[in-house]
Write a protein that holds these residues in place. Structure first.
Motif, PDB file in Angstrom:
ATOM      1  N   VAL A   9       0.847  -1.201   0.000  1.00 36.34           N
ATOM      2  CA  VAL A   9       0.000   0.000   0.000  1.00 36.34           C
ATOM      3  C   VAL A   9       0.880   1.248   0.000  1.00 36.34           C
ATOM      4  CG1 VAL A   9      -1.639   1.322   1.399  1.00 36.34           C
ATOM      5  CG2 VAL A   9      -2.005  -1.110   1.020  1.00 36.34           C
ATOM      6  N   THR A  10       1.961   1.215   0.759  1.00 28.26           N
ATOM      7  CA  THR A  10       2.889   2.338   0.770  1.00 28.26           C
ATOM      8  C   THR A  10       3.543   2.514  -0.592  1.00 28.26           C
ATOM      9  OG1 THR A  10       3.301   2.002   3.126  1.00 28.26           O
ATOM     10  CG2 THR A  10       4.912   3.329   1.923  1.00 28.26           C
ATOM     11  N   ALA A  11       3.862   1.417  -1.263  1.00 30.01           N
ATOM     12  CA  ALA A  11       4.442   1.500  -2.607  1.00 30.01           C
ATOM     13  C   ALA A  11       3.467   2.159  -3.579  1.00 30.01           C
ATOM     14  CB  ALA A  11       4.832   0.107  -3.103  1.00 30.01           C
ATOM     15  N   VAL A  12       2.200   1.823  -3.469  1.00 22.12           N
ATOM     16  CA  VAL A  12       1.178   2.468  -4.308  1.00 22.12           C
ATOM     17  C   VAL A  12       1.115   3.958  -3.992  1.00 22.12           C
ATOM     18  CG1 VAL A  12      -1.305   2.594  -4.764  1.00 22.12           C
ATOM     19  CG2 VAL A  12      -0.172   0.375  -4.667  1.00 22.12           C
ATOM     20  N   ALA A  13       1.186   4.297  -2.710  1.00 24.12           N
ATOM     21  CA  ALA A  13       1.166   5.707  -2.313  1.00 24.12           C
ATOM     22  C   ALA A  13       2.377   6.450  -2.865  1.00 24.12           C
ATOM     23  CB  ALA A  13       1.114   5.827  -0.794  1.00 24.12           C
ATOM     24  N   VAL A  14       3.542   5.823  -2.836  1.00 15.41           N
ATOM     25  CA  VAL A  14       4.757   6.432  -3.389  1.00 15.41           C
ATOM     26  C   VAL A  14       4.586   6.680  -4.878  1.00 15.41           C
ATOM     27  CG1 VAL A  14       7.195   5.971  -3.925  1.00 15.41           C
ATOM     28  CG2 VAL A  14       6.335   5.562  -1.624  1.00 15.41           C
ATOM     29  N   LEU A  15       4.005   5.730  -5.586  1.00 14.33           N
ATOM     30  CA  LEU A  15       3.773   5.913  -7.027  1.00 14.33           C
ATOM     31  C   LEU A  15       2.785   7.040  -7.301  1.00 14.33           C
ATOM     32  CD1 LEU A  15       3.644   2.210  -8.208  1.00 14.33           C
ATOM     33  CD2 LEU A  15       5.378   3.911  -8.797  1.00 14.33           C
ATOM     34  N   ILE A  16       1.728   7.102  -6.519  1.00 10.52           N
ATOM     35  CA  ILE A  16       0.727   8.161  -6.709  1.00 10.52           C
ATOM     36  C   ILE A  16       1.360   9.533  -6.491  1.00 10.52           C
ATOM     37  CG2 ILE A  16      -1.355   9.197  -5.710  1.00 10.52           C
ATOM     38  CD1 ILE A  16      -2.332   6.306  -5.149  1.00 10.52           C
ATOM     39  N   LEU A  97       4.617  14.632   4.006  1.00 11.49           N
ATOM     40  CA  LEU A  97       3.254  15.024   4.377  1.00 11.49           C
ATOM     41  C   LEU A  97       2.219  14.356   3.473  1.00 11.49           C
ATOM     42  CD1 LEU A  97       3.805  18.811   5.087  1.00 11.49           C
ATOM     43  CD2 LEU A  97       3.306  17.019   6.760  1.00 11.49           C
ATOM     44  N   LEU A  98       2.488  14.356   2.174  1.00  8.03           N
ATOM     45  CA  LEU A  98       1.564  13.714   1.237  1.00  8.03           C
ATOM     46  C   LEU A  98       1.519  12.203   1.451  1.00  8.03           C
ATOM     47  CD1 LEU A  98       2.272  15.703  -2.044  1.00  8.03           C
ATOM     48  CD2 LEU A  98       0.225  15.789  -0.620  1.00  8.03           C
ATOM     49  N   LEU A  99       2.667  11.603   1.735  1.00  9.89           N
ATOM     50  CA  LEU A  99       2.714  10.160   1.979  1.00  9.89           C
ATOM     51  C   LEU A  99       1.880   9.808   3.211  1.00  9.89           C
ATOM     52  CD1 LEU A  99       3.920   7.463   1.052  1.00  9.89           C
ATOM     53  CD2 LEU A  99       5.834   7.895   2.597  1.00  9.89           C
ATOM     54  N   TRP A 100       1.982  10.621   4.242  1.00 10.46           N
ATOM     55  CA  TRP A 100       1.167  10.387   5.430  1.00 10.46           C
ATOM     56  C   TRP A 100      -0.321  10.449   5.083  1.00 10.46           C
ATOM     57  CZ3 TRP A 100      -2.019  14.184   7.655  1.00 10.46           C
ATOM     58  CH2 TRP A 100      -2.660  13.785   8.810  1.00 10.46           C
ATOM     59  N   GLY A 101      -0.717  11.460   4.319  1.00  9.13           N
ATOM     60  CA  GLY A 101      -2.124  11.617   3.969  1.00  9.13           C
ATOM     61  C   GLY A 101      -2.646  10.512   3.076  1.00  9.13           C
ATOM     62  N   VAL A 102      -1.902  10.176   2.034  1.00 13.46           N
ATOM     63  CA  VAL A 102      -2.341   9.136   1.097  1.00 13.46           C
ATOM     64  C   VAL A 102      -2.380   7.778   1.792  1.00 13.46           C
ATOM     65  CG1 VAL A 102      -1.739   7.923  -1.036  1.00 13.46           C
ATOM     66  CG2 VAL A 102      -1.582  10.407  -0.943  1.00 13.46           C
ATOM     67  N   ARG A 103      -1.369   7.483   2.613  1.00 14.16           N
ATOM     68  CA  ARG A 103      -1.364   6.213   3.338  1.00 14.16           C
ATOM     69  C   ARG A 103      -2.549   6.135   4.303  1.00 14.16           C
ATOM     70  NH1 ARG A 103       3.767   4.698   6.387  1.00 14.16           N
ATOM     71  NH2 ARG A 103       2.486   2.882   6.731  1.00 14.16           N
ATOM     72  N   SER A 104      -2.871   7.237   4.953  1.00 14.78           N
ATOM     73  CA  SER A 104      -4.005   7.235   5.882  1.00 14.78           C
ATOM     74  C   SER A 104      -5.301   6.897   5.161  1.00 14.78           C
ATOM     75  CB  SER A 104      -4.134   8.592   6.564  1.00 14.78           C
ATOM     76  OG  SER A 104      -3.021   8.857   7.353  1.00 14.78           O
ATOM     77  N   VAL A 105      -5.495   7.512   4.000  1.00 20.42           N
ATOM     78  CA  VAL A 105      -6.715   7.249   3.226  1.00 20.42           C
ATOM     79  C   VAL A 105      -6.729   5.803   2.730  1.00 20.42           C
ATOM     80  CG1 VAL A 105      -7.927   7.823   1.091  1.00 20.42           C
ATOM     81  CG2 VAL A 105      -7.059   9.650   2.548  1.00 20.42           C
ATOM     82  N   LEU A 106      -5.611   5.341   2.166  1.00 18.31           N
ATOM     83  CA  LEU A 106      -5.571   3.970   1.634  1.00 18.31           C
ATOM     84  C   LEU A 106      -5.734   2.938   2.741  1.00 18.31           C
ATOM     85  CD1 LEU A 106      -2.753   4.255  -1.053  1.00 18.31           C
ATOM     86  CD2 LEU A 106      -5.213   4.071  -1.440  1.00 18.31           C
TER      87      LEU A 106
END
Length: 122
Positions: A9-16, A97-106
């Motif tokens: 999931v974190t890898a997907v967030a990194v790609l996004i 900051l974006l990684l924290w937000g995207v990971r939280s949502v995912l």
């Protein structure tokens, strides 16, 4: 198994985030998985030590120094993983900051069963 799912999931967030930020480069999906794994290791072993060593500064800044530590960890991961490049400290700060937000949502969408149930009044 949960750790592997969190890394993916974190890898997907990194790609996004790399698609949203031109200052972040991820060359392929394998690099994104490596970034997620390295970030997990750095956050597990190095971050607690850094937080402990910088506790006075963190207290004086009312906790804002944690963002600096997060950006530093992102920059370390950028140096450790080929195929992942971050252009500067401010990009690393925004990325964290974006990684924290995207990971939280995912995580909230995908891992709902891991959350503790709320008390219901019957």
């Amino acid at each position: 198994m949960k750790t592997l799912i969190k890394i993916l999931v974190t890898a997907v967030a990194v790609l996004i985030i790399s698609k949203l930020m031109p200052s972040i480069e991820v060359t392929n999906y394998t690099s994104a998985v490596w970034v997620a794994a390295v970030l997990a290791l750095l956050n597990t072993f190095l971050k607690p030590l850094l937080v402990l060593l910088t506790l006075p500064v963190t207290i004086l800044s009312m906790g804002l120094f944690i963002f600096v530590i997060n950006a530093g960890i992102i920059l370390m991961a950028s140096n450790m993983v080929s195929g992942f490049h971050v252009n500067g400290f401010m990009s690393a700060l925004l990325f964290s900051l974006l990684l924290w937000g995207v990971r939280s949502v995912l995580f909230s969408l995908l891992l709902e069963d891991d959350q503790t149930p709320r008390n219901r009044m019957n």
